[in-house]
Scaffold this motif. Structure first.
Motif, PDB file in Angstrom:
ATOM      1  N   ASP A   7       0.837  -1.194   0.000  1.00  3.98           N
ATOM      2  CA  ASP A   7       0.000   0.000   0.000  1.00  3.98           C
ATOM      3  C   ASP A   7       0.876   1.251   0.000  1.00  3.98           C
ATOM      4  OD1 ASP A   7      -2.238  -1.427  -0.153  1.00  3.98           O
ATOM      5  OD2 ASP A   7      -2.898  -1.187   1.911  1.00  3.98           O
ATOM      6  N   PRO A   8       0.279   2.425  -0.137  1.00  5.43           N
ATOM      7  CA  PRO A   8       1.105   3.649  -0.197  1.00  5.43           C
ATOM      8  C   PRO A   8       2.162   3.720   0.900  1.00  5.43           C
ATOM      9  CG  PRO A   8      -1.164   4.171  -0.690  1.00  5.43           C
ATOM     10  CD  PRO A   8      -1.152   2.722  -0.331  1.00  5.43           C
ATOM     11  N   ASP A   9       1.818   3.313   2.104  1.00  2.55           N
ATOM     12  CA  ASP A   9       2.809   3.233   3.180  1.00  2.55           C
ATOM     13  C   ASP A   9       3.358   1.807   3.231  1.00  2.55           C
ATOM     14  OD1 ASP A   9       2.443   5.886   3.879  1.00  2.55           O
ATOM     15  OD2 ASP A   9       0.762   5.394   5.194  1.00  2.55           O
ATOM     16  N   ALA A  10       4.092   1.420   2.187  1.00  2.00           N
ATOM     17  CA  ALA A  10       4.559   0.031   2.035  1.00  2.00           C
ATOM     18  C   ALA A  10       5.546  -0.334   3.135  1.00  2.00           C
ATOM     19  CB  ALA A  10       5.206  -0.151   0.666  1.00  2.00           C
ATOM     20  N   PHE A  11       5.549  -1.622   3.486  1.00  3.14           N
ATOM     21  CA  PHE A  11       6.508  -2.105   4.473  1.00  3.14           C
ATOM     22  C   PHE A  11       6.758  -3.594   4.254  1.00  3.14           C
ATOM     23  CE2 PHE A  11       2.312  -2.482   6.469  1.00  3.14           C
ATOM     24  CZ  PHE A  11       2.305  -3.806   6.894  1.00  3.14           C
ATOM     25  N   LEU A  12       7.929  -4.060   4.707  1.00  3.18           N
ATOM     26  CA  LEU A  12       8.307  -5.475   4.713  1.00  3.18           C
ATOM     27  C   LEU A  12       8.932  -5.762   6.068  1.00  3.18           C
ATOM     28  CD1 LEU A  12       8.742  -8.270   3.442  1.00  3.18           C
ATOM     29  CD2 LEU A  12      10.910  -7.414   2.520  1.00  3.18           C
ATOM     30  N   LEU A  13       8.257  -6.589   6.860  1.00 11.17           N
ATOM     31  CA  LEU A  13       8.737  -6.939   8.194  1.00 11.17           C
ATOM     32  C   LEU A  13       9.189  -8.396   8.187  1.00 11.17           C
ATOM     33  CD1 LEU A  13       5.878  -5.282  10.278  1.00 11.17           C
ATOM     34  CD2 LEU A  13       8.083  -4.298   9.608  1.00 11.17           C
ATOM     35  N   ILE A  14      10.380  -8.662   8.753  1.00 12.13           N
ATOM     36  CA  ILE A  14      10.981 -10.001   8.738  1.00 12.13           C
ATOM     37  C   ILE A  14      11.284 -10.426  10.170  1.00 12.13           C
ATOM     38  CG2 ILE A  14      12.935 -11.388   7.959  1.00 12.13           C
ATOM     39  CD1 ILE A  14      13.202  -9.510   5.581  1.00 12.13           C
ATOM     40  N   SER A  15      10.942 -11.672  10.485  1.00  5.39           N
ATOM     41  CA  SER A  15      11.223 -12.223  11.808  1.00  5.39           C
ATOM     42  C   SER A  15      11.801 -13.633  11.646  1.00  5.39           C
ATOM     43  CB  SER A  15       9.956 -12.276  12.664  1.00  5.39           C
ATOM     44  OG  SER A  15      10.215 -12.874  13.916  1.00  5.39           O
ATOM     45  N   GLU A  29       6.014  -0.014  13.594  1.00  2.30           N
ATOM     46  CA  GLU A  29       6.208   0.933  12.497  1.00  2.30           C
ATOM     47  C   GLU A  29       5.296   0.655  11.302  1.00  2.30           C
ATOM     48  OE1 GLU A  29       8.118   3.513  12.877  1.00  2.30           O
ATOM     49  OE2 GLU A  29       8.674   2.825  14.880  1.00  2.30           O
ATOM     50  N   ALA A  30       4.458  -0.362  11.425  1.00  6.39           N
ATOM     51  CA  ALA A  30       3.591  -0.714  10.295  1.00  6.39           C
ATOM     52  C   ALA A  30       2.398   0.233  10.227  1.00  6.39           C
ATOM     53  CB  ALA A  30       3.109  -2.152  10.432  1.00  6.39           C
ATOM     54  N   SER A  31       2.007   0.596   9.002  1.00  6.06           N
ATOM     55  CA  SER A  31       0.833   1.446   8.819  1.00  6.06           C
ATOM     56  C   SER A  31      -0.425   0.632   9.067  1.00  6.06           C
ATOM     57  CB  SER A  31       0.823   2.023   7.399  1.00  6.06           C
ATOM     58  OG  SER A  31       0.840   0.985   6.434  1.00  6.06           O
ATOM     59  N   ARG A  32      -1.449   1.297   9.626  1.00  3.79           N
ATOM     60  CA  ARG A  32      -2.716   0.629   9.927  1.00  3.79           C
ATOM     61  C   ARG A  32      -3.751   0.990   8.877  1.00  3.79           C
ATOM     62  NH1 ARG A  32      -2.773  -2.351  14.753  1.00  3.79           N
ATOM     63  NH2 ARG A  32      -0.648  -2.270  15.599  1.00  3.79           N
ATOM     64  N   THR A  42       0.395  -9.285   3.527  1.00  8.05           N
ATOM     65  CA  THR A  42       0.543 -10.707   3.238  1.00  8.05           C
ATOM     66  C   THR A  42       1.582 -11.307   4.176  1.00  8.05           C
ATOM     67  OG1 THR A  42       0.014 -10.333   0.912  1.00  8.05           O
ATOM     68  CG2 THR A  42       1.082 -12.414   1.472  1.00  8.05           C
ATOM     69  N   LEU A  43       1.215 -12.413   4.802  1.00  8.43           N
ATOM     70  CA  LEU A  43       2.087 -13.117   5.737  1.00  8.43           C
ATOM     71  C   LEU A  43       2.448 -14.474   5.139  1.00  8.43           C
ATOM     72  CD1 LEU A  43       3.245 -13.327   8.738  1.00  8.43           C
ATOM     73  CD2 LEU A  43       1.128 -14.573   9.232  1.00  8.43           C
ATOM     74  N   ARG A  75      -5.219  -8.417   8.259  1.00  3.32           N
ATOM     75  CA  ARG A  75      -5.884  -7.117   8.186  1.00  3.32           C
ATOM     76  C   ARG A  75      -5.452  -6.291   9.392  1.00  3.32           C
ATOM     77  NH1 ARG A  75     -11.401  -5.685   9.991  1.00  3.32           N
ATOM     78  NH2 ARG A  75     -11.968  -3.694   9.048  1.00  3.32           N
ATOM     79  N   LEU A  76      -4.782  -5.187   9.120  1.00  2.48           N
ATOM     80  CA  LEU A  76      -4.332  -4.290  10.170  1.00  2.48           C
ATOM     81  C   LEU A  76      -5.355  -3.160  10.305  1.00  2.48           C
ATOM     82  CD1 LEU A  76      -0.530  -4.092   9.244  1.00  2.48           C
ATOM     83  CD2 LEU A  76      -1.656  -5.617  10.877  1.00  2.48           C
ATOM     84  N   VAL A  77      -6.186  -3.245  11.323  1.00  2.00           N
ATOM     85  CA  VAL A  77      -7.300  -2.320  11.491  1.00  2.00           C
ATOM     86  C   VAL A  77      -6.787  -0.985  12.024  1.00  2.00           C
ATOM     87  CG1 VAL A  77      -9.504  -1.924  12.649  1.00  2.00           C
ATOM     88  CG2 VAL A  77      -8.861  -4.229  11.892  1.00  2.00           C
ATOM     89  N   ALA A  78      -7.247   0.094  11.416  1.00  2.00           N
ATOM     90  CA  ALA A  78      -6.871   1.427  11.873  1.00  2.00           C
ATOM     91  C   ALA A  78      -7.687   1.799  13.102  1.00  2.00           C
ATOM     92  CB  ALA A  78      -7.110   2.447  10.762  1.00  2.00           C
ATOM     93  N   PRO A  79      -7.174   2.677  13.956  1.00  2.00           N
ATOM     94  CA  PRO A  79      -7.935   3.114  15.140  1.00  2.00           C
ATOM     95  C   PRO A  79      -9.252   3.763  14.714  1.00  2.00           C
ATOM     96  CG  PRO A  79      -5.637   3.772  15.311  1.00  2.00           C
ATOM     97  CD  PRO A  79      -5.828   3.267  13.917  1.00  2.00           C
ATOM     98  N   ASP A  80     -10.369   3.392  15.359  1.00  2.00           N
ATOM     99  CA  ASP A  80     -11.681   3.940  15.005  1.00  2.00           C
ATOM    100  C   ASP A  80     -12.518   4.066  16.277  1.00  2.00           C
ATOM    101  OD1 ASP A  80     -13.882   4.813  13.629  1.00  2.00           O
ATOM    102  OD2 ASP A  80     -14.560   2.797  13.106  1.00  2.00           O
ATOM    103  N   PRO A  81     -12.216   5.066  17.123  1.00  2.00           N
ATOM    104  CA  PRO A  81     -12.983   5.213  18.366  1.00  2.00           C
ATOM    105  C   PRO A  81     -14.438   5.530  18.064  1.00  2.00           C
ATOM    106  CG  PRO A  81     -11.593   7.132  17.985  1.00  2.00           C
ATOM    107  CD  PRO A  81     -11.203   6.115  16.957  1.00  2.00           C
ATOM    108  N   SER A  82     -15.340   4.896  18.780  1.00  2.00           N
ATOM    109  CA  SER A  82     -16.770   5.114  18.557  1.00  2.00           C
ATOM    110  C   SER A  82     -17.534   4.728  19.811  1.00  2.00           C
ATOM    111  CB  SER A  82     -17.263   4.278  17.365  1.00  2.00           C
ATOM    112  OG  SER A  82     -17.067   2.897  17.624  1.00  2.00           O
TER     113      SER A  82
END
Length: 600
Positions: A371-379, A397-400, A405-406, A420-427
Motif C-alpha cells: 500500500d502507499p505506506d509500504a513495508f516489509l517486516l521479517i522475523s 512501524e507498520a501502517s494501519r 501478506t504473511l 488485516r491491520l485495522v486502523a484506530p476507530d474510536p466510537s
C-alpha cells in the motif's frame, strides 16, 4: 695324542669347575622381571652357549600390560637405558616380531593389528626397525595374549602381555540435521585426524523421518576399524580397506531396481570420524533424492558392511543398519485462516506454526504490504524439537488500515495468509432507554487506547461516567450517575482518555480523531418522576390521630413535614378563634336549635 688327551681333560675340568661354582655359590642369572635363568634361557644364553652378563647400569621396562581391539592400533611404550630389542609374540601363537629401538629414554612402538597380514613388518610397525620371525598372517592378529619382552645386549629386563580382544558390537543410530548445516567446515577439525563433531552433535536430533533437503545422519559405533576407515572412500574396495557405507531403497516396487547412494561415491555424502569415541558420522544430503508418491518407497536403509577386501571376513558382512523415511517438506501456520489485528492489540504480532523440517532449522517469517505506506517486516525463528515454531513480528512501524501478506520464506504457497491491520476507530453507541435514575447503559464503545465513557446533560454538565475501560471493544457497559436524575431528558455519551495511571481525570481530553469533533452519541433517557412533598396528616374525629407520613426513597432532597394539630378541647393551645370562625359557629348553633324545635 697326549696333547689331545690333555686338552680333553682340561675342558672337562673347566666345565666341572664352572658347574660346581654355580651350585656352591648359588649364583643364578635373573631377569629384571624376576624370572629365573631357566625361564629365559633362550634370551640370556649367548651364541657360544655361555650366558650373557648383565650390565649393572642397564635397565629396560614396560609401564604395564596393554590391551587393544582387533583391527585397531596399539601403542607400546618401553623405557630403556641403552639400545634395546622389543619382541612381541612367540612361536606359540604363530606371530613374532622384534623391534630394535636405539638410544635411551622412552620409545613408543606402534602396532597396527589390522595390517599384520603384510609380509613387510614396516607396514604395521612404527617406532623402530622391525624384523618378522614368523610367517605373514593370512588374517589380522587373532584375539589372544601375546608375550612382550625387552632385552639389552641379549639380557631380558622385563616382560609384559599384549591382549588382543575381539571386535565389539556395532550399532547405527538415525538422526537428522538442518539442510543449512555445512559438514565440510568441520572435517579434520578434531584431534589426531578426527573431525570436529561438536557443531553436528549440537544441532542434530534423534529421528528417522527426514524432510527432503535436510540431512539424514547416521552415527555408527565402530570397533576395530579406526585404521581401516578411509573418509574419502567407503565403497568396499581395496582402497576403502573393505569398508562400505550405503543408503539403499528398501521397497522400490515391482520390476524396479532399488536406488542406492554409496558413501563417498557421491558429493551428497560426508563422513566425519570421531574415532576417539569409537564412532563416526555419515551425513547424507537428501536434497537430490527423487521422492515417490507412495511413502513406503521413500524408505532407505543405511548399512555399514565389510567386504572380503577388509581381511576380516571372507564374504560381504553387514555390521550395522538403520532406516530413514524421506518426506516432502511441509510448513503450516496456526490459525490457518486470515487474521485481524486491532489497534488495541499488542504491537508484537505472534505467529505460530509447525513443520517436519529438522529441529534447529532456521525459518524466516515475512509480513509485506504494498500500500502507499509500504513495508516489509521479517522475523527469524528456529524449529523446536517437537516441530513447532513461533515468530514475533513487530508492528510498531507498520501502517494501519491496510491488508498485508504473511508467509514463511520458501514455503509461500502453503503458508500464505492475509493479515488485516485495522486502523484506530474510536466510537460509542448510546441508545434511548428507561433508567432507574442512578445508572444508565451504554450499548457499545470502542476505545483504541482505553479510557472512560463520560455522560453530559443538555446544559453541558458532567452527570456521570463509566469505570475504566481497557483498550478494545466493549458492550453493555454501565455508567453511574453522579447524582440521581428525574424526568425525561437527553444525555450525551463522550469518549475520554484516562490519566497516565489509568485513573479518571475530569480534565482529561476527549477522543477527537484527526483533531475533529469529540466522539459521542446522544440518547433520550426516561428517568422516574421527581418525588413531591407529602402533606401533613388531617383530623378525622374529635380524637384524631396523626397519619403516618410516607418518605420517598432515593430522593436527594429532604421532605418537609409538620406536626398535626391536637384534638378539640386540648389545653395545649390558647390561640383565640378568628371572627369568621366565630360567625360560622353561631350560625351552626342556630340551625341546630331550629331543627330541635320543629321536632318537638
Amino acid at each position: 695324542m697326549i696333547t689331545v688327551q690333555t686338552m680333553s681333560h682340561v675342558s672337562l675340568l673347566l666345565a666341572f669347575a664352572v658347574t660346581l661354582s654355580l651350585l656352591v655359590g648359588g649364583v643364578t642369572p635373573v631377569s629384571a622381571s624376576g624370572g629365573s635363568a631357566s625361564d629365559h634361557a633362550a634370551a640370556d644364553l649367548g651364541g657360544d652357549g655361555v650366558y650373557a652378563q648383565a650390565d649393572d647400569d642397564a635397565s629396560a621396562s614396560f609401564p604395564g600390560n596393554v590391551t587393544v581391539t582387533r583391527g585397531d592400533e596399539v601403542t607400546i611404550a618401553v623405557s630403556h637405558s641403552d639400545p634395546a630389542n622389543v619382541t612381541i609374540g612367540s612361536d606359540d601363537n604363530g606371530f613374532e616380531v622384534t623391534v630394535s629401538v636405539g638410544g635411551s629414554g622412552t620409545t613408543e612402538v606402534v602396532l597396527d593389528t589390522r595390517r599384520t597380514t603384510a609380509a613387510d613388518p614396516g607396514e604395521f610397525i612404527e617406532g623402530g626397525s622391525a624384523t618378522l620371525h614368523s610367517e605373514p598372517l593370512e588374517e589380522p592378529m587373532q584375539p589372544a595374549d601375546y608375550l612382550m619382552r625387552v632385552e639389552i645386549d641379549g639380557v631380558e629386563y622385563d616382560i609384559g602381555t599384549l591382549t588382543v580382544e575381539p571386535r565389539g558390537e556395532y550399532a547405527a543410530e538415525s538422526n537428522r540435521a538442518p539442510g543449512a548445516f555445512t559438514p565440510a567446515e568441520y572435517v579434520g577439525g578434531g584431534e589426531e585426524g578426527d573431525a570436529n563433531v561438536g557443531p553436528l552433535t549440537g544441532t542434530m536430533t534423534a529421528g528417522s523421518t527426514v524432510a527432503r533437503g535436510d540431512y539424514a545422519v547416521v552415527r555408527f559405533e565402530e570397533s576395530g576399524l579406526e585404521t581401516a576407515l578411509n573418509t574419502t572412500d567407503l565403497t568396499g574396495s581395496a582402497a576403502a580397506n573393505g569398508l562400505k557405507v550405503n543408503f539403499t531403497q528398501t521397497d522400490p516396487g515391482p520390476n524396479t531396481e532399488p536406488r542406492e547412494y554409496v558413501a563417498t561415491d557421491t558429493a551428497n555424502v560426508t563422513v566425519l570420524p570421531n574415532l576417539e569415541d569409537d564412532a563416526f558420522y555419515v551425513l547424507w544430503n537428501t536434497s537430490g533424492v527423487e521422492l515417490e508418491n507412495i511413502d513406503a518407497r521413500n524408505r532407505y536403509r543405511a548399512a555399514l558392511s565389510l567386504t572380503d577386501e577388509s581381511g576380516f571376513v571372507g564374504a560381504d558382512t553387514t555390521l550395522a543398519t538403520t532406516t530413514f523415511d524421506l518426506r516432502r517438506q511441509s510448513v503450516s501456520l496456526s490459525p490457518a485462516d486470515d487474521a485481524t489485528v486491532y489497534p488495541w492489540d499488542n504491537d508484537t504480532y505472534v505467529v505460530e506454526g509447525r513443520t517436519n523440517r529438522a529441529p534447529n532449522t532456521e525459518l524466516e517469517v515475512r509480513l509485506r504490504s504494498a500500500d502507499p505506506d509500504a513495508f516489509l517486516l521479517i522475523s527469524d525463528t528456529t524449529v523446536r524439537e517437537d516441530g513447532s515454531f513461533e515468530a514475533t513480528v513487530d508492528l510498531g512501524e507498520a501502517s494501519r488500515g491496510t491488508n498485508a501478506t504473511l508467509w514463511v520464506r520458501e514455503h509461500f504457497a502453503e503458508t500464505r495468509q492475509e493479515v488485516r491491520l485495522v486502523a484506530p476507530d474510536p466510537s460509542v453507541e448510546f441508545q434511548n432507554q428507561t433508567a432507574n435514575g442512578t445508572t444508565v447503559e451504554v450499548t457499545r464503545a470502542e476505545l483504541p487506547e482505553g479510557g472512560f465513557v463520560r455522560l453530559v446533560d443538555d446544559g453541558g454538565e458532567v452527570v456521570g461516567r463509566s469505570d475504566y475501560l481497557e483498550p478494545g471493544r466493549h458492550t453493555a457497559m454501565t455508567a453511574e450517575l453522579g447524582t440521581p436524575l428525574f424526568e425525561t431528558q437527553r444525555l450525551r455519551a463522550e469518549l475520554v482518555y484516562a490519566a497516565a495511571d489509568g485513573s479518571y481525570n475530569p480534565g482529561a481530553p476527549a477522543y477527537t480523531p484527526n483533531g475533529g469533533a469529540v466522539v459521542n452519541d446522544s440518547a433520550v433517557v426516561d428517568f422516574p418522576p421527581e418525588p413531591t412533598e407529602t402533606p401533613a396528616a388531617t383530623e378525622t374525629t374529635a380524637t384524631a390521630t396523626a397519619t403516618a407520613t410516607r418518605t420517598p426513597t432515593a430522593t436527594p432532597y429532604p421532605v418537609a413535614t409538620r406536626t398535626p394539630l391536637p384534638p378539640s378541647g386540648a389545653t395545649q393551645s390558647t390561640l383565640p378563634l378568628s371572627p369568621a370562625v366565630a360567625v360560622v359557629a353561631l350560625l351552626a348553633a342556630a340551625a341546630l336549635f331550629a331543627r330541635r324545635g320543629e321536632s318537638s
